[in-house]
Design an enzyme around this catalytic site. Sequence first.
Site, short mmCIF file in Angstrom:
data_model
loop_
_atom_site.label_atom_id
_atom_site.label_comp_id
_atom_site.label_asym_id
_atom_site.label_seq_id
_atom_site.Cartn_x
_atom_site.Cartn_y
_atom_site.Cartn_z
N ASP A 6 0.84 -1.20 0.00
CA ASP A 6 0.00 0.00 0.00
C ASP A 6 0.87 1.25 0.00
O ASP A 6 1.91 1.29 0.66
CB ASP A 6 -0.90 -0.02 1.25
CG ASP A 6 -1.75 1.24 1.36
OD1 ASP A 6 -2.54 1.49 0.43
OD2 ASP A 6 -1.58 1.97 2.36
N HIS A 56 4.68 4.17 -3.45
CA HIS A 56 5.52 5.26 -3.93
C HIS A 56 5.94 6.20 -2.81
O HIS A 56 6.90 6.96 -2.98
CB HIS A 56 4.78 6.05 -5.01
CG HIS A 56 3.44 6.53 -4.58
ND1 HIS A 56 2.35 5.70 -4.52
CD2 HIS A 56 3.00 7.75 -4.18
CE1 HIS A 56 1.30 6.38 -4.09
NE2 HIS A 56 1.67 7.62 -3.89
N ASP A 97 -10.46 1.38 -5.10
CA ASP A 97 -10.48 2.76 -4.62
C ASP A 97 -10.72 3.76 -5.75
O ASP A 97 -10.34 4.92 -5.66
CB ASP A 97 -9.17 3.09 -3.89
CG ASP A 97 -7.93 2.72 -4.69
OD1 ASP A 97 -8.08 2.27 -5.83
OD2 ASP A 97 -6.82 2.87 -4.16
#
Length: 1590
Positions: free
Chosen positions: A606, A609, A728
């Site tokens: 999750d 980045h 999402d």
Amino acid sequence: MPKAAKKAKAALSSVKIPKTNFSKSNSSSPKTPKTPRTPADEGLDFFESLSKGDQVIRVYELRLDPDGGPNKDRSYVRLPPAYTPYVVRVTLDAGTPASRNGVFKTNFPLDGGRFARDRFAERRLPTDFSSPIQIDLPISHAGAFVYWVEYDSDAPGSRIKGREGYFNIDPILKAKARAPILANGTLARDGSSVKSEDVNLPLDGLSILTLVSKWMGPISSWRDYFAETSARGYNMIHWTPLQERGESDSPYSIRNQLVYEPSMFPGGKKDLGSDGGRAKVEGILKVAKEEYGLLSLTDVVLNHTANDSPWLLEHPEAGFSPANTPHLRPALELDTAILEFSAGLQKAGLPTTISSEQDITMLIEAFDAYLKERTLWQYYVLDVTGERKSVKDALDRKDIAAWSGPDVAFKTVAELADIIRESGHIQGYKRLEKRFGTKVAGPVAAGFVKAAFVNLGDDSESLADAWVRVVDVLNVPLYEEWNEDTRVALENIRNRLKYTRLDAHGPKLGPITPQLPLVEPYFTRLKKSDPETHSLANNGWIWNADPLSNFALWPSKAYLRREVIVWGDCVKLRYGDGPTSNPWLWEYMTKYVTSLAETFDGFRIDNCHSTPLHVGVMLLDAARAVNPDLYVCAELFTGSEEMDTIFVSRLGINSLIREAGNAWDPKEFSRLLYRHGLGKPLGSMDGACMTSKAELPPPTGKGATRDCIVIPHNGSVPHALFYDLTHDNESYLDKRSAEDALSTGALITFSFSAIGSVKGFDDLYPKLLNLVGEKRKYEVTNLGEKSGIAKAKHLLNSLHTEMALGGYEEGHVHQENDYIVLHRVQPSTQKGYILVAHTAFQKGSKDRGYISPIKLRSTKAKFIYGAYIDIPSYEVDKDPNILRGLPGKLVEMPQVVVPQGLDGEGPYAEILVPDYFPPGSFMLFETQLQGIDSQLDTFCSQGAEAAFANLNLVDLNVVLHRAEGEERDATDGEIGTYSIPGHGNLVYCGLEGWMHPLRHIMRYNDLGHPLCAHLREGTWSFDYVHTRLFKQVDVFPNLAEPAKWFKDRLDRVKETVPPFLRPKYFAIVISEAYKAARRAAIEQSSNFVVSGHDFTHNLALCSIQMHGQVKSASLDPGKPTPSLAAGLPHFAAGWARCWGRDVFISLRGLFLTTGNFVGAKDHILAFASTLKHGLIPNLLDSLRSPRYNSRDSPWWMLQNIQDYSKSAPDGLSILSESVKRRFPKDDTWVAWNDPRAYAESSTLAEIIQEILQRHAEGISFREYNAGPNLDMQMKDEGFNIDIKVDWKTGIIFGGNRYNCGTWMDKMGESERAGNKGLPGTPRDGAPVEITGLLKSTLRWLDELSKAGKFPFKGVQAEIDGKKRLVTYKEWSDLLQASFEKCYYVPTDASEDSKYNVDSSIVNRRGIYKDVYGSGPGREWSDYQFRPNFPIAMTVAPELFDPKHALGALKLADQVLRGPLGMKTLDPADLQYRPYYDNANDGTDMAVAKGWNYHNGPEWGWPLGYFLRAYLYFDTKVGAGKTDPTVTLHHLHRILLKPREHIQNDPWAGIPELTNKDGEYCRDSCNTQAWSASCLLDFLEEVHKLSTAAA
């Protein structure tokens, strides 16, 4: 370099991942404990226990760049799972910089034991300059690994760590096998049912469904969801985090990482047990895996924890607070001000409910005033009062630090501010750590102002005031910075306030209260006491942030400027630089990830980045330690493919999540499908053409040599996990249309990648579900009426996995209007499936749209299934407890008949879209190529070696090469090079011509290349390949067999293969033939070539490229014979093909080093037969009208006879060969067919003697047929040839200012510029290379004469009026005694008197003259620095003082050497003109009509002589004296550009010349005989050294 790439590289330099100490390069590999046995140990056992008869081993070849780093395309390498161990072969070209005592290092456990990130195995690279360098790495298990090469630098004792490369090995995923979804082309009744046995599931076979456990109820009811998921064809569940949730109830706000969410268990917390529920979770996941064939993938949250995690109170150091991150103090103050301001709105009479932009403006203006009262500017600036007091106190107590910086006296205040700012003396500058934390120490400031304001003396008051003026200037930009930061913060607060409370698409949070303040808090306040310690920064994300920078760390001001889109329920975790920075947190989170790795089959990282790279690396290493085959995927928002690759390679991410929903129209969607889901294009050829069979020595040194298949690795792009929709993102009803779920979902399943979806997508949920606020539960709909598109997914997901398991790796994507067609094919069987989808990017339409009929050539297609979705209502279901989708009905289409057709191109199936095919529809067909020849691949790839086995080297010239001019000449104009529409003519008629475009096409499967388009359009090229050979069988009978081999195979391809597969089979045939022909050429060569590396082979093939038979040029005036072309394409045929000078400069390298002694002998005897006036011709013209204007040619021939005698078997016997003389010995000119021609004979020894004797006597004649008919450019005086020996020095002089008798032979042609008839470089006098060649010949003949192997002792010469014998030794000694004195220009002018030097015209010192004794008025040309002296050094090194020689060579290295050759003139010379343009007819005499041909352009062939000379003298008196490899590495570095050029240039040679710095010259031959030859000369010298050393 793209901006993003630069940013990625710059950012990466600051990332700290624990690494080993690289300084000890010669240490052996550290030993790793080997108990218990690891996969690496088992891999070693596998290779060491193999016997010869075992299975073929795969070898993936990874070629490194010369510096030991990966090529840009191969910086990331993805390798397949090690179901059976295989080998990664790292190869490096011999002599490259990285081979200089190179050591290959990797943290893959090559020696067995467990993997450790900072433990490196080593393999020493062989130090070999003549053979390819390779090391074989046994690969046995999954993971992410780094490698590099460490090698010696130029600085003694120092080492270079090369650029890092990465290879990631896919995990082995085992899942339950499924029953086939189709039976006899229809849906099977038990299709996709789970079987008991396991299969190895490739990553491309993954079908993943995301489920949110909080909407599933207790685990006791999960079997229903497993059954539904399995029935829909999925084989892995992606679980959002299952750990205990925080107060927000978001799965991603984890309260306790080591405890599972209590609400999942019927008994809540009491059911957790001592292990936090782990055993129960593992039990239910085992049910999913064993009974329903579902692997498990979980989110791993490394970046943050829930704001109510109880352990934060005990370990607040785990988060970012002002106590451990001081620059957050003003951000915390700002955040507190927002909370206080929000609580006091009513009292202040300000609006608490936002109903307009005016309300927002009123609040922001009020808050701006409120914030100013906080005086946050004090965090930025220097305290003026405090600074004055500090400096005055220091001055008063004489505590003054003397100023040691730049002179500051009498500078302006602004200048002083700049100086002190740049000095580094301002403490806390821009750190923002505390109020008035920016300061300059009093003593430092005191010393500074005393140095600056010298006129103020010791007056402390005045000096303190002066310092205040400086401080005021320093503070100006700091106040501006505070103002700007405040402006940005207020703007961001305004925007957030507007979004959360006013915007239509925002959450509409309602009134502002103390609980719901103006905007979300940036800090979690754990408790009121000690707020600096217990106020922890919340996590979030930033638009376009640098993913390698932590926005909570200084110098980021993201929290102060309110740039973070914050998650108020998540506290950002502070890992520091490594475990020692925060031991408890690292230990705790390591337990978390290892526990998950033991429980789940894969991780989704999750917020990847924003996860610090070193954190991800180390925690994933810990996870893989307990589960080596852990599958890892992630979604990255870096905005850069290069940055994506950095994360993928470092973390070992197996798949990057991509989403179809990001496409804005069908064209973009088709691009995404092509990019992420194509696999390989239909008709790909890399597997068939780029692999090769070989033998594999045991990679560990133990075990048997095995058969292997070598597969070149071209580097990888990150593998995709392609979602139709992620959990999402907004639903398709919001993004496009609800109907598009079916068409997009279908297309995604046809991607050759991992695929993913969410339950709500399949069930047609109308809206994105809120992970935090949504409390309803899923409805289990299975494949029933309310299941949306699930029944289609049942078929398509199952088929997706079957296609991956079955190797349907080839695909084709076609987009037309709103249609997308995706075809998947198994390349061996040519069975496939084609999906026709009508996308629905726009709402409301039921129109069929338009797509052209889909024609499938030579293919039968059978309808399998088709459907569209009928949604009568888009009303959102209002059930308060159950999540339901739209009331859509999957309508199955009736059978679609696929008609067969026939046209001029042959039979085809034609898929027609039905009349009713609304947007969102899809159809599925099974396809089978008809008439497939199952043996065609084998037939096309076999038999070439036998067919080409009997070809001699001249036959191979026809098969491999032949330029346009050669082929036209040989075939009376009938055949030329092949022209490809959109590409142009190939440069060769033979296989090398085809291979240049094919190498690129085969390597990258570039089926869009014009050649592939041409092959699909017709078979003209098929016919060309064999007919050109058949038509030449009369002259070259050996060509019949390869011509038949080509025809048999290409005809069979024509008969059995549809157009789209023609490029593949053409490539197979051509590449197999090329390999066989090339192998045949190499096998007929010398051991030096056979054992050599690719560069040696490529150069050696130039000997075949240049040596062929045409009709208009021959070594026999009466019949065609093979002859050596000087260069191509300009010297292909006729009188211009064969030049005496070029032949004998080229003969040693192209013929003698390669072992073609027959070709060498033929040329020697042919040219010897033409001896006339003591010279041989430069222009041979088939011996019919040779021209004698070359002073150096006979000496090059004598050098070659010497080389032949020493190289060829029984080489000296050539001296007794009888040579029929083309001309009578009295030099009478006769025609070649005159009876007097060839009437007299001489032995070759007599020819040699005649050359020396004629020179000793002096040569003076006028060229036969002198005048415009012979040379229309030359002035009359130029036809006069005069040569003589100066018996005081032994040096031969000759020429005049109107002729040019050496290789620098450009004759002026421009009347307009005034250079017509004037040589650009006459070099009259004694050119240095002729003197060297003469000395070499005299030395050799003296040796032979003394040994009784040459019938003469010397020459008769008239000296001082007396004729006498001058022995070879006497003549040689004269040269030896005079050479240095005549040719050397000393470095020190004071030594000029020792040499024949005119100091007044010396241009550069420490050189050897290019000419000695230039004609009157051209004395200066003696002193021109040119690349000819290394020739003399090479053939007669004894002439040179070794230290002088090496000094001149080093100067040439610096001044004359270019990328592909040597500058023909010193750039410091006034005549230097480096750009050659023969078409220029301007008025500049220096360059008109290419007059500067040899006055600057960089010629290829002198480079070889430079290298040989440098090797000799540097190993004698230079850096290589004690260690020759030092010299060899330096010289091989020079060869990097020629090596690269010959490998990539379509002409497959080294050019005649280039312009400045290797720039392409259009008037140059693209490949020149002597350019390649002289490099071969050098490489053979190196080979001899290597052989002697061995």
